[in-house]
Write an enzyme that holds these catalytic residues in place. Structure first.
Site, PDB file in Angstrom:
ATOM      1  N   ARG A   1       0.851  -1.185   0.000  1.00  0.00           N
ATOM      2  CA  ARG A   1       0.000   0.000   0.000  1.00  0.00           C
ATOM      3  C   ARG A   1       0.889   1.238   0.000  1.00  0.00           C
ATOM      4  O   ARG A   1       1.915   1.276   0.693  1.00  0.00           O
ATOM      5  CB  ARG A   1      -0.901   0.041   1.243  1.00  0.00           C
ATOM      6  CG  ARG A   1      -2.028  -0.981   1.244  1.00  0.00           C
ATOM      7  CD  ARG A   1      -3.099  -0.673   0.192  1.00  0.00           C
ATOM      8  NE  ARG A   1      -4.175  -1.650   0.197  1.00  0.00           N
ATOM      9  CZ  ARG A   1      -4.212  -2.755  -0.557  1.00  0.00           C
ATOM     10  NH1 ARG A   1      -3.224  -3.024  -1.410  1.00  0.00           N
ATOM     11  NH2 ARG A   1      -5.244  -3.576  -0.495  1.00  0.00           N
TER      12      ARG A   1
ATOM     13  N   GLU B   1      -3.669   7.216  -4.624  1.00  0.00           N
ATOM     14  CA  GLU B   1      -4.007   6.677  -5.958  1.00  0.00           C
ATOM     15  C   GLU B   1      -5.297   7.293  -6.480  1.00  0.00           C
ATOM     16  O   GLU B   1      -6.228   7.489  -5.696  1.00  0.00           O
ATOM     17  CB  GLU B   1      -4.168   5.150  -5.864  1.00  0.00           C
ATOM     18  CG  GLU B   1      -2.858   4.455  -5.609  1.00  0.00           C
ATOM     19  CD  GLU B   1      -3.006   2.944  -5.397  1.00  0.00           C
ATOM     20  OE1 GLU B   1      -4.077   2.373  -5.710  1.00  0.00           O
ATOM     21  OE2 GLU B   1      -2.049   2.347  -4.921  1.00  0.00           O
TER      22      GLU B   1
ATOM     23  N   HIS C   1      -0.885  -0.162  -9.771  1.00  0.00           N
ATOM     24  CA  HIS C   1      -1.516  -1.102  -8.824  1.00  0.00           C
ATOM     25  C   HIS C   1      -2.049  -2.337  -9.564  1.00  0.00           C
ATOM     26  O   HIS C   1      -3.259  -2.564  -9.612  1.00  0.00           O
ATOM     27  CB  HIS C   1      -2.649  -0.396  -8.051  1.00  0.00           C
ATOM     28  CG  HIS C   1      -2.985  -1.109  -6.762  1.00  0.00           C
ATOM     29  ND1 HIS C   1      -3.416  -0.471  -5.641  1.00  0.00           N
ATOM     30  CD2 HIS C   1      -2.967  -2.426  -6.427  1.00  0.00           C
ATOM     31  CE1 HIS C   1      -3.637  -1.341  -4.675  1.00  0.00           C
ATOM     32  NE2 HIS C   1      -3.363  -2.539  -5.134  1.00  0.00           N
TER      33      HIS C   1
HETATM   34  C1  8YV Z   1      -6.358  -5.183  -5.738  1.00  0.00           C
HETATM   35  C2  8YV Z   1      -4.783  -5.492  -3.908  1.00  0.00           C
HETATM   36  O1  8YV Z   1      -7.372  -5.966  -5.235  1.00  0.00           O
HETATM   37  O2  8YV Z   1      -5.696  -7.524  -3.183  1.00  0.00           O
HETATM   38  C3  8YV Z   1      -5.230  -6.427  -2.869  1.00  0.00           C
HETATM   39  O3  8YV Z   1      -5.123  -6.066  -1.679  1.00  0.00           O
HETATM   40  O4  8YV Z   1      -4.249  -4.488  -3.615  1.00  0.00           O
HETATM   41  C4  8YV Z   1      -5.038  -5.802  -5.350  1.00  0.00           C
HETATM   42  O5  8YV Z   1      -5.026  -7.147  -5.621  1.00  0.00           O
HETATM   43  C5  8YV Z   1      -6.521  -5.084  -7.194  1.00  0.00           C
HETATM   44  O6  8YV Z   1      -5.648  -4.128  -7.640  1.00  0.00           O
HETATM   45  C6  8YV Z   1      -7.934  -4.715  -7.612  1.00  0.00           C
HETATM   46  O7  8YV Z   1      -8.225  -3.397  -7.330  1.00  0.00           O
END
Ligand code: 8YV
Length: 339
Positions: free
Chosen positions: A241, A270, A288
């Site tokens: 993150r 973001e 991301h």
């Molecule tokens: C997002 C992610 O889900 O699973 C997570 O925590 O950060 C990613 O896999 C993906 O970018 C969909 O928004």
């Protein structure tokens, strides 16, 4: 069959996942990708029994205020810092995420960023595409940092961190990790990884990968002080993150040469990327996409559907959602007694 429940899907999703939902519930799926303002989100959730949401949908006490209908929120992500789990639990809403199905894909991507940042793949490709390769190249052009034989540091050693570690043996790397709690010896052995305190991790890693969940406590866990403690000329990769890293401090560390390079898939604000990072050739930036392989994104969508159906007491896993975050809700105020 009369469809008793209504489900909202906050973003366009794979047709086969929607089709499974559609067999059991009345479906309201967004046809275009958009960010929902808090008030829109509140309204959408007020009219449904369950929803599949994603990281840009922040669900907290205000979103849930006055909502007596919602029973299940399935996050399309393993990380759930967009969900206020306490507020959801208080409101009797089951929250679910998508762990495990994305471990290996995301670990692959950590390596893609590590290699690309260390070996300057992004900058070199931009240079070539811009038509600069017109004559002989200097022998000392495009010098990068090796990975093989170096020390890999992993901050956050959950299932994705472990998958990153396991891949290091092919590069003949020493693996150190720091996690609040030390892993059982058997897992350390499988990962060929050694627990060290955070200061040692920062000091000794040639390549440091962040794979820890984001919480208010670890906001800017890598800030100016930590960057100064890192090995000079090392490489930082963040696939977790954005809020874990002080982006302005990172840009400063890159400009001074304290860090040789960075690979970032996530950002604090973001989709905005800190302007100082956008200026730097030695940062590989991606939007991301760590879990974005065709198989894994499909598996994530199916897992979210499994969670919704089971959480509503429907389908083959009725009453047993595969990956609940607050399973205590299942036993409390009637998530299932309506089923
Ligand atoms: C997002 C992610 O889900 O699973 C997570 O925590 O950060 C990613 O896999 C993906 O970018 C969909 O928004």
């Amino acid at each position: 069959m009369t469809k008793r429940y209504k489900v909202w899907v906050s973003r366009p999703l794979f047709a086969e996942a929607l089709a499974r939902l559609d067999q059991h519930v009345t479906l309201d799926a967004e046809a275009i990708e958009r960010v929902h303002a808090p008030e829109q989100l509140r309204e959408r959730l007020a009219g449904v029994d369950a929803a599949i949401v994603s990281l840009s949908d922040r669900v907290d006490a205000a979103t849930l205020a006055g909502n007596g209908r919602l029973r299940v929120i399935a996050n399309l992500a393993v990380g759930y810092n967009n969900l206020d789990i306490e507020a959801l639990t208080r409101a009797g809403v089951l929250a679910c995420n998508t762990p495990d199905v994305l471990n290996e894909t995301t670990a692959d991507y950590a390596w893609a960023l590590m290699l690309a940042a260390a070996r300057r793949v992004g900058a070199a490709e931009r240079w070539l595409r811009a038509g600069h390769w017109t004559g002989a190249m200097r022998f000392d052009d495009w010098l990068g940092v090796d990975l093989h034989g170096k020390t890999l540091g992993i901050l956050g050693m959950g299932r994705i961190g472990q998958a990153v570690a396991r891949r290091a043996s092919g590069f003949d790397m020493r693996v150190l990790y720091h996690n609040r709690s030390r892993l059982p010896e058997s897992i350390e052995r499988q990962c060929a990884a050694r627990w060290v305190d955070q200061a040692t991790l920062l000091r000794e890693s040639d390549h440091l990968v962040l794979v820890l969940p984001y919480t208010p406590e670890n906001h800017h866990v890598i800030g100016a002080a930590e960057l100064a403690q890192m090995k000079r000329g090392s490489v930082l990769v963040n696939i977790a993150r954005g809020g874990l890293v002080d982006e302005a401090a990172l840009a400063t560390a890159l400009v001074s040469g304290q860090l040789a390079a960075a690979g970032l898939d996530v950002y604090e604000d973001e989709p905005a990327v800190h302007p100082a990072l956008l200026e730097l050739e030695q940062v590989v930036l991606s939007p991301h996409m760590g879990s974005a392989s065709a198989d894994t994104r499909r598996n994530m969508a199916q897992l979210a559907v499994d969670n919704v159906l089971a959480g509503l007491g429907l389908g083959s896993q009725a009453g047993h959602p595969p990956t609940p975050i607050n399973p205590q809700v299942l036993h409390a105020r009637g998530v299932l007694d309506k089923a």
